[in-house]
Design a protein around this motif. Structure first.
Motif, PDB file in Angstrom:
ATOM      1  N   SER A   1       0.804  -1.215   0.000  1.00 32.96           N
ATOM      2  CA  SER A   1       0.000   0.000   0.000  1.00 32.96           C
ATOM      3  C   SER A   1       0.841   1.271   0.000  1.00 32.96           C
ATOM      4  CB  SER A   1      -0.932   0.014   1.221  1.00 32.96           C
ATOM      5  OG  SER A   1      -0.173   0.133   2.417  1.00 32.96           O
ATOM      6  N   LEU A   2       2.124   1.142   0.284  1.00 29.77           N
ATOM      7  CA  LEU A   2       3.002   2.312   0.318  1.00 29.77           C
ATOM      8  C   LEU A   2       3.419   2.751  -1.076  1.00 29.77           C
ATOM      9  CD1 LEU A   2       5.326   1.070   3.191  1.00 29.77           C
ATOM     10  CD2 LEU A   2       3.559   2.825   3.383  1.00 29.77           C
ATOM     11  N   LEU A   3       3.224   1.887  -2.067  1.00 28.56           N
ATOM     12  CA  LEU A   3       3.708   2.123  -3.421  1.00 28.56           C
ATOM     13  C   LEU A   3       2.552   2.415  -4.371  1.00 28.56           C
ATOM     14  CD1 LEU A   3       6.128  -0.922  -3.416  1.00 28.56           C
ATOM     15  CD2 LEU A   3       6.857   1.468  -3.402  1.00 28.56           C
ATOM     16  N   THR A   4       2.834   3.275  -5.342  1.00 31.68           N
ATOM     17  CA  THR A   4       1.837   3.546  -6.370  1.00 31.68           C
ATOM     18  C   THR A   4       1.815   2.392  -7.368  1.00 31.68           C
ATOM     19  OG1 THR A   4       3.380   4.651  -7.865  1.00 31.68           O
ATOM     20  CG2 THR A   4       2.328   6.009  -6.159  1.00 31.68           C
ATOM     21  N   GLU A   5       0.800   2.380  -8.181  1.00 34.52           N
ATOM     22  CA  GLU A   5       0.697   1.331  -9.202  1.00 34.52           C
ATOM     23  C   GLU A   5       1.900   1.370 -10.136  1.00 34.52           C
ATOM     24  OE1 GLU A   5      -2.254  -0.063 -12.861  1.00 34.52           O
ATOM     25  OE2 GLU A   5      -2.973   1.381 -11.369  1.00 34.52           O
ATOM     26  N   ALA A   6       2.327   2.582 -10.528  1.00 38.09           N
ATOM     27  CA  ALA A   6       3.480   2.710 -11.418  1.00 38.09           C
ATOM     28  C   ALA A   6       4.754   2.220 -10.746  1.00 38.09           C
ATOM     29  CB  ALA A   6       3.642   4.171 -11.860  1.00 38.09           C
ATOM     30  N   GLU A   7       4.918   2.518  -9.468  1.00 31.30           N
ATOM     31  CA  GLU A   7       6.102   2.049  -8.740  1.00 31.30           C
ATOM     32  C   GLU A   7       6.111   0.535  -8.641  1.00 31.30           C
ATOM     33  OE1 GLU A   7       6.759   5.975  -5.859  1.00 31.30           O
ATOM     34  OE2 GLU A   7       5.436   4.337  -5.231  1.00 31.30           O
ATOM     35  N   ARG A   8       4.960  -0.062  -8.387  1.00 36.36           N
ATOM     36  CA  ARG A   8       4.893  -1.522  -8.327  1.00 36.36           C
ATOM     37  C   ARG A   8       5.209  -2.134  -9.679  1.00 36.36           C
ATOM     38  NH1 ARG A   8       0.263  -0.349  -5.140  1.00 36.36           N
ATOM     39  NH2 ARG A   8      -1.145  -0.861  -6.849  1.00 36.36           N
ATOM     40  N   ARG A   9       4.814  -1.452 -10.737  1.00 37.30           N
ATOM     41  CA  ARG A   9       5.083  -1.953 -12.086  1.00 37.30           C
ATOM     42  C   ARG A   9       6.593  -1.973 -12.360  1.00 37.30           C
ATOM     43  NH1 ARG A   9       1.328   0.933 -14.291  1.00 37.30           N
ATOM     44  NH2 ARG A   9       2.684   2.626 -14.986  1.00 37.30           N
ATOM     45  N   VAL A  10       7.286  -0.884 -12.001  1.00 39.37           N
ATOM     46  CA  VAL A  10       8.739  -0.814 -12.214  1.00 39.37           C
ATOM     47  C   VAL A  10       9.447  -1.864 -11.360  1.00 39.37           C
ATOM     48  CG1 VAL A  10      10.798   0.618 -11.920  1.00 39.37           C
ATOM     49  CG2 VAL A  10       8.700   1.631 -12.832  1.00 39.37           C
ATOM     50  N   LEU A  11       9.052  -1.981 -10.104  1.00 37.33           N
ATOM     51  CA  LEU A  11       9.663  -2.964  -9.225  1.00 37.33           C
ATOM     52  C   LEU A  11       9.350  -4.390  -9.675  1.00 37.33           C
ATOM     53  CD1 LEU A  11       8.916  -1.177  -5.844  1.00 37.33           C
ATOM     54  CD2 LEU A  11      11.180  -1.563  -6.830  1.00 37.33           C
ATOM     55  N   GLY A  12       8.175  -4.580 -10.256  1.00 39.43           N
ATOM     56  CA  GLY A  12       7.822  -5.891 -10.790  1.00 39.43           C
ATOM     57  C   GLY A  12       8.729  -6.280 -11.941  1.00 39.43           C
ATOM     58  N   ARG A  13       9.075  -5.306 -12.803  1.00 33.24           N
ATOM     59  CA  ARG A  13      10.012  -5.583 -13.894  1.00 33.24           C
ATOM     60  C   ARG A  13      11.377  -5.975 -13.346  1.00 33.24           C
ATOM     61  NH1 ARG A  13       7.700  -0.948 -16.645  1.00 33.24           N
ATOM     62  NH2 ARG A  13       9.512   0.329 -16.113  1.00 33.24           N
ATOM     63  N   LEU A  14      11.796  -5.272 -12.282  1.00 28.74           N
ATOM     64  CA  LEU A  14      13.080  -5.604 -11.666  1.00 28.74           C
ATOM     65  C   LEU A  14      13.037  -7.013 -11.087  1.00 28.74           C
ATOM     66  CD1 LEU A  14      15.885  -5.017 -10.520  1.00 28.74           C
ATOM     67  CD2 LEU A  14      14.771  -3.838  -8.598  1.00 28.74           C
ATOM     68  N   ARG A  15      11.972  -7.342 -10.356  1.00 28.63           N
ATOM     69  CA  ARG A  15      11.869  -8.672  -9.768  1.00 28.63           C
ATOM     70  C   ARG A  15      11.884  -9.752 -10.838  1.00 28.63           C
ATOM     71  NH1 ARG A  15       7.751 -10.651  -5.102  1.00 28.63           N
ATOM     72  NH2 ARG A  15       9.046  -9.164  -3.983  1.00 28.63           N
ATOM     73  N   SER A  16      11.172  -9.521 -11.924  1.00 33.93           N
ATOM     74  CA  SER A  16      11.139 -10.498 -13.010  1.00 33.93           C
ATOM     75  C   SER A  16      12.533 -10.705 -13.594  1.00 33.93           C
ATOM     76  CB  SER A  16      10.159 -10.028 -14.094  1.00 33.93           C
ATOM     77  OG  SER A  16      10.171 -10.914 -15.184  1.00 33.93           O
ATOM     78  N   PHE A  17      13.255  -9.622 -13.816  1.00 36.17           N
ATOM     79  CA  PHE A  17      14.616  -9.714 -14.363  1.00 36.17           C
ATOM     80  C   PHE A  17      15.524 -10.474 -13.408  1.00 36.17           C
ATOM     81  CE2 PHE A  17      18.945  -8.087 -14.241  1.00 36.17           C
ATOM     82  CZ  PHE A  17      19.368  -8.353 -15.533  1.00 36.17           C
ATOM     83  N   LEU A  18      15.457 -10.146 -12.126  1.00 33.92           N
ATOM     84  CA  LEU A  18      16.333 -10.788 -11.153  1.00 33.92           C
ATOM     85  C   LEU A  18      16.059 -12.284 -11.062  1.00 33.92           C
ATOM     86  CD1 LEU A  18      16.245  -8.086  -8.326  1.00 33.92           C
ATOM     87  CD2 LEU A  18      18.169  -8.603  -9.846  1.00 33.92           C
ATOM     88  N   GLY A  19      14.784 -12.655 -11.088  1.00 35.39           N
ATOM     89  CA  GLY A  19      14.444 -14.067 -11.017  1.00 35.39           C
ATOM     90  C   GLY A  19      14.842 -14.833 -12.264  1.00 35.39           C
ATOM     91  N   ARG A  20      14.672 -14.189 -13.408  1.00 38.40           N
ATOM     92  CA  ARG A  20      14.924 -14.856 -14.693  1.00 38.40           C
ATOM     93  C   ARG A  20      16.401 -14.871 -15.075  1.00 38.40           C
ATOM     94  NH1 ARG A  20      12.272 -11.604 -17.265  1.00 38.40           N
ATOM     95  NH2 ARG A  20      13.936 -10.390 -18.266  1.00 38.40           N
ATOM     96  N   GLU A  21      17.079 -13.725 -14.919  1.00 36.07           N
ATOM     97  CA  GLU A  21      18.440 -13.577 -15.417  1.00 36.07           C
ATOM     98  C   GLU A  21      19.514 -13.692 -14.341  1.00 36.07           C
ATOM     99  OE1 GLU A  21      18.938 -13.429 -18.594  1.00 36.07           O
ATOM    100  OE2 GLU A  21      16.839 -13.152 -19.175  1.00 36.07           O
ATOM    101  N   ALA A  22      19.250 -13.146 -13.156  1.00 40.03           N
ATOM    102  CA  ALA A  22      20.292 -13.096 -12.127  1.00 40.03           C
ATOM    103  C   ALA A  22      20.348 -14.360 -11.275  1.00 40.03           C
ATOM    104  CB  ALA A  22      20.086 -11.870 -11.239  1.00 40.03           C
ATOM    105  N   GLN A  23      19.197 -14.811 -10.785  1.00 33.17           N
ATOM    106  CA  GLN A  23      19.150 -15.917  -9.837  1.00 33.17           C
ATOM    107  C   GLN A  23      19.939 -17.147 -10.303  1.00 33.17           C
ATOM    108  OE1 GLN A  23      17.629 -15.647  -6.737  1.00 33.17           O
ATOM    109  NE2 GLN A  23      18.574 -17.611  -6.257  1.00 33.17           N
ATOM    110  N   PRO A  24      19.825 -17.566 -11.561  1.00 33.42           N
ATOM    111  CA  PRO A  24      20.558 -18.766 -11.991  1.00 33.42           C
ATOM    112  C   PRO A  24      22.075 -18.628 -11.938  1.00 33.42           C
ATOM    113  CG  PRO A  24      18.766 -18.255 -13.513  1.00 33.42           C
ATOM    114  CD  PRO A  24      18.921 -17.068 -12.628  1.00 33.42           C
ATOM    115  N   LEU A  25      22.594 -17.399 -11.873  1.00 30.57           N
ATOM    116  CA  LEU A  25      24.040 -17.182 -11.918  1.00 30.57           C
ATOM    117  C   LEU A  25      24.683 -17.024 -10.550  1.00 30.57           C
ATOM    118  CD1 LEU A  25      24.155 -14.465 -14.752  1.00 30.57           C
ATOM    119  CD2 LEU A  25      24.390 -16.937 -15.027  1.00 30.57           C
ATOM    120  N   LEU A  26      23.884 -16.754  -9.528  1.00 28.74           N
ATOM    121  CA  LEU A  26      24.435 -16.253  -8.274  1.00 28.74           C
ATOM    122  C   LEU A  26      25.362 -17.228  -7.568  1.00 28.74           C
ATOM    123  CD1 LEU A  26      21.264 -14.427  -6.905  1.00 28.74           C
ATOM    124  CD2 LEU A  26      23.211 -13.464  -8.156  1.00 28.74           C
TER     125      LEU A  26
END
Length: 409
Positions: A28-53
């Motif tokens: 509730s602290l975040l706007t819809e647009a902020e959640r959208r940007v953070l969602g893109r980051l989370r998706s990238f981290l899960g898809r591209e970063a996590q397998p390499l760590l």
């Protein structure tokens, strides 16, 4: 509740970014647009970063293939949140905090790498540069076309850097000559410039300079043998007669008080990192005990395991409360040493307990990189110490409480 309403609620719950605790509604602290940007980051981290760590952590190397894609995500001042062009606004502090949180709940080194630019170096320019210098440099900092690092800590001075800073600088005409050494400078090897803090031999005051990483007299050595933040590349920097023009001096840094103003702002970033590490360790442990079976039952069905999960969640929730409140204060222009020190001190203390509990419930597998918990457990030790140890931050708070300084003289 109607069937349609129940389905809508179910969909909403599945798309929530932060459903980790029913008692603290971070969403509730975040706007819809902020959640959208953070969602893109989370998706990238899960898809591209996590397998390499795990692989890169064990190798002690940074996965450089992630650097440009992370930059391309436009996270520092996203156009989605700030508009475009010279009149663009600034992203809210609460978004910036959750950006750090999101990176840290995936990996502490990734969070430290990104924050070296978006937090440390950007703060050096925002606080230390003149209006004219900011106009020239800040757009380049935001789009990463000018990469920099914050070079304050020295081989023999960490907690006592205010009085112990020994890197020296002297003026010669329109130039300054730097001599000394810096240590633990993360990201220095890939930076364009080093924001170096040095003591002026003429007046004994601390000043700051943007030093070209490849300038004559600059030598960088990678620090080997680390047992925490292994992916983050920390450097030992030697400065021998390095010449810097007056135009590269940060004109608003004229004493250590100006450096302290930067530290006051930057400690909040580290508190967010400590909070994100806790969330990552907790979630990794929760996944493990849900899937792992012992004595014919899920590990998560045992009372003592559930007690530890509850304590971890309590720590995450308490830490979120601290960093959110601190960020709200800073958004109002309230920056106090004791506030950022308290947040860094307490979130780091809770982090240490949380990662230990996570490692405990995962058992023997908690010391292997496969479960993710081992990485969070080891990396937490570095975060516990940097940007002020527990003791130093406690003394800052104690000084504010009592009016008496207990720092060694």
């Amino acid at each position: 509740m109607s069937t349609a309403t129940a389905e809508q609620t179910s969909i909403a719950e599945k798309t929530r970014l932060y459903g980790v605790c029913d008692y603290y509604d971070a969403e509730s602290l975040l706007t819809e647009a902020e959640r959208r940007v953070l969602g893109r980051l989370r998706s990238f981290l899960g898809r591209e970063a996590q397998p390499l760590l795990a692989e890169y952590w064990e190798r002690g190397e940074f996965p450089t293939r992630l650097a440009q894609p992370l930059i391309d995500l436009d996270l520092m001042e996203p156009a989605d949140l700030t508009g475009a062009g010279p009149d663009r606004g600034a992203a809210r502090g609460i978004y910036q905090g959750f950006r750090i949180f999101e990176l840290a709940r995936t990996d502490a080194s990734l969070a430290t790498w990104y924050t070296a630019q978006a937090g440390l170096f950007r703060t050096a320019i925002r606080v230390g540069a003149s209006a004219e210098q900011q106009a020239e440099w800040m757009p380049k900092v935001i789009d990463f076309s000018l990469k920099g690092v914050f070079s304050l800590t020295e081989p023999d001075s960490g907690s006592d850097i205010a009085g112990g800073l020994s890197t020296s600088v002297r003026r010669e005409g329109d130039s300054w000559i730097l001599d000394g050494a810096k240590r633990w400078i993360g990201g220095a090897a890939t930076a364009d410039v080093l924001a170096v803090f040095a003591r002026d031999v003429a007046d004994g005051q601390v000043k700051a300079f943007l030093v070209d990483r490849q300038a004559d007299g600059v030598t960088l050595e990678k620090i080997h043998g680390k047992t925490a933040l292994r992916m983050m590349q920390n450097a030992h920097i030697t400065l021998g007669g390095v010449r810097v023009p007056e135009s590269r001096r940060l004109h608003n840094v004229n004493s250590f008080k100006d450096v302290a103003a930067m530290l006051r702002a930057m400690r909040s970033d580290v508190a967010w990192i400590a909070t994100g590490i806790q969330a990552g360790a907790f979630e990794a442990a929760l996944r493990y005990v849900t899937e792992r079976r012992q004595f014919g039952r899920p590990l998560g069905s045992f009372q003592l395991v559930q007690e530890k999960l509850a304590r971890m969640l309590g720590n995450v929730t308490a830490s979120l409360s601290l960093v959110v409140r601190l960020t709200e204060q800073q958004a109002k222009g309230i920056y106090r040493d004791q506030d950022s020190a308290l947040a860094k001190m307490q979130t780091s203390l809770l982090m240490r307990e949380t990662v230990a509990l996570a490692r405990e419930v995962v058992g023997g597998n908690g010391i292997t990189l496969e479960s993710d918990v081992a990485r969070f457990h080891a990396d937490a030790e570095a975060v516990y110490s940097y940007e002020g140890t527990h003791e130093i931050n406690a003394l800052i708070v104690g000084r504010a409480l009592t009016g008496e300084s207990a720092f060694a003289r």
